[in-house]
Motif scaffolding. Sequence first.
Motif, PDB file in Angstrom:
ATOM      1  N   ALA A  62       0.833  -1.206   0.000  1.00  0.00           N
ATOM      2  CA  ALA A  62       0.000   0.000   0.000  1.00  0.00           C
ATOM      3  C   ALA A  62       0.867   1.255   0.000  1.00  0.00           C
ATOM      4  O   ALA A  62       0.579   2.218  -0.720  1.00  0.00           O
ATOM      5  CB  ALA A  62      -0.933  -0.007   1.202  1.00  0.00           C
ATOM      6  N   GLU A 104       3.901   1.549  -1.132  1.00  0.00           N
ATOM      7  CA  GLU A 104       4.558   1.674  -2.437  1.00  0.00           C
ATOM      8  C   GLU A 104       3.645   2.311  -3.467  1.00  0.00           C
ATOM      9  O   GLU A 104       4.125   2.894  -4.448  1.00  0.00           O
ATOM     10  CB  GLU A 104       5.039   0.298  -2.906  1.00  0.00           C
ATOM     11  CG  GLU A 104       6.238  -0.210  -2.115  1.00  0.00           C
ATOM     12  CD  GLU A 104       6.630  -1.626  -2.467  1.00  0.00           C
ATOM     13  OE1 GLU A 104       7.796  -1.994  -2.206  1.00  0.00           O
ATOM     14  OE2 GLU A 104       5.771  -2.378  -2.986  1.00  0.00           O
ATOM     15  N   ARG A 105       2.335   2.228  -3.234  1.00  0.00           N
ATOM     16  CA  ARG A 105       1.365   2.906  -4.113  1.00  0.00           C
ATOM     17  C   ARG A 105       0.997   4.283  -3.580  1.00  0.00           C
ATOM     18  O   ARG A 105       0.120   4.952  -4.123  1.00  0.00           O
ATOM     19  CB  ARG A 105       0.098   2.048  -4.251  1.00  0.00           C
ATOM     20  CG  ARG A 105       0.330   0.690  -4.891  1.00  0.00           C
ATOM     21  CD  ARG A 105      -0.979   0.025  -5.300  1.00  0.00           C
ATOM     22  NE  ARG A 105      -1.889  -0.160  -4.179  1.00  0.00           N
ATOM     23  CZ  ARG A 105      -1.884  -1.211  -3.356  1.00  0.00           C
ATOM     24  NH1 ARG A 105      -0.992  -2.188  -3.534  1.00  0.00           N
ATOM     25  NH2 ARG A 105      -2.752  -1.307  -2.363  1.00  0.00           N
ATOM     26  N   LYS A 135      -0.414   5.015  -0.669  1.00  0.00           N
ATOM     27  CA  LYS A 135      -1.717   5.000  -0.004  1.00  0.00           C
ATOM     28  C   LYS A 135      -1.587   5.183   1.512  1.00  0.00           C
ATOM     29  O   LYS A 135      -2.052   4.355   2.299  1.00  0.00           O
ATOM     30  CB  LYS A 135      -2.437   3.694  -0.317  1.00  0.00           C
ATOM     31  CG  LYS A 135      -2.640   3.422  -1.798  1.00  0.00           C
ATOM     32  CD  LYS A 135      -3.628   4.385  -2.419  1.00  0.00           C
ATOM     33  CE  LYS A 135      -3.953   3.999  -3.852  1.00  0.00           C
ATOM     34  NZ  LYS A 135      -4.909   4.946  -4.475  1.00  0.00           N
TER      35      LYS A 135
END
Length: 231
Positions: free
Chosen positions: A108, A110-111, A113
């Motif tokens: 998450a 890494e995105r 978020k």
Amino acid sequence: MTEKLPVVFVPGLGCTARLFEAQLAVLGDRPAIVADHTRHADIAAIAEDALGAAPERFALVGLSMGGYVALEIIRRAPERVARLALLDTTAYPDTEEGRARRRTLIAAAERGKLGSIHAATFARYVEPNRVADAALEAVVRDMLFATGAPAFVRQMTAILNRADYEPLLERIACPTLVLVGENDAPTPPDHARRMATAIPGARLAVLPTTGHLSTLENPDGVNAELTPFLG
């Protein structure tokens, strides 16, 4: 006059110096450093950085991830640590369920978020009666966003790959305080009790109606234990 022992604080995952704001406020003229635990994806490297920035001899206070770093510091340079306070942390490896949860949070982050990470973790970090505490939630959220996604990934990777510190406990020779919130879900009181039993002469403190982020949730309770311990 006896010179006051400096204190090195090591924050937890996704936390900044604000985690220890209430503790820093009562230190008076005692020297204090908050270690930087954001630059490396390895607990040993974080510990080496902290040792490089620390005075020759110091008291060491770590919460959660900060406790892992503190134990690594003890393993590397026990002669430099005069007193050790392990707050809401563990010396034991993650369960497979815990490791899977960490990998999900890494993905998450890494995105980018961070908002969803906060939403997924806040209720687990705090005592159930504090879940609706908007002011507390704002502090925890702000610390996470101040840390940022890349540093969060490094921190979580370091935690995921940390050593098993259980064999170290019986070799800790300095005065040690093991403190935990009675409703700490990530690092529960049974871990603290096991650690305090294994560390020679350790003092155990269990704070009522307190979760994992004890220094924020119950600063007076933490200070009542930590201040006299530091001397």
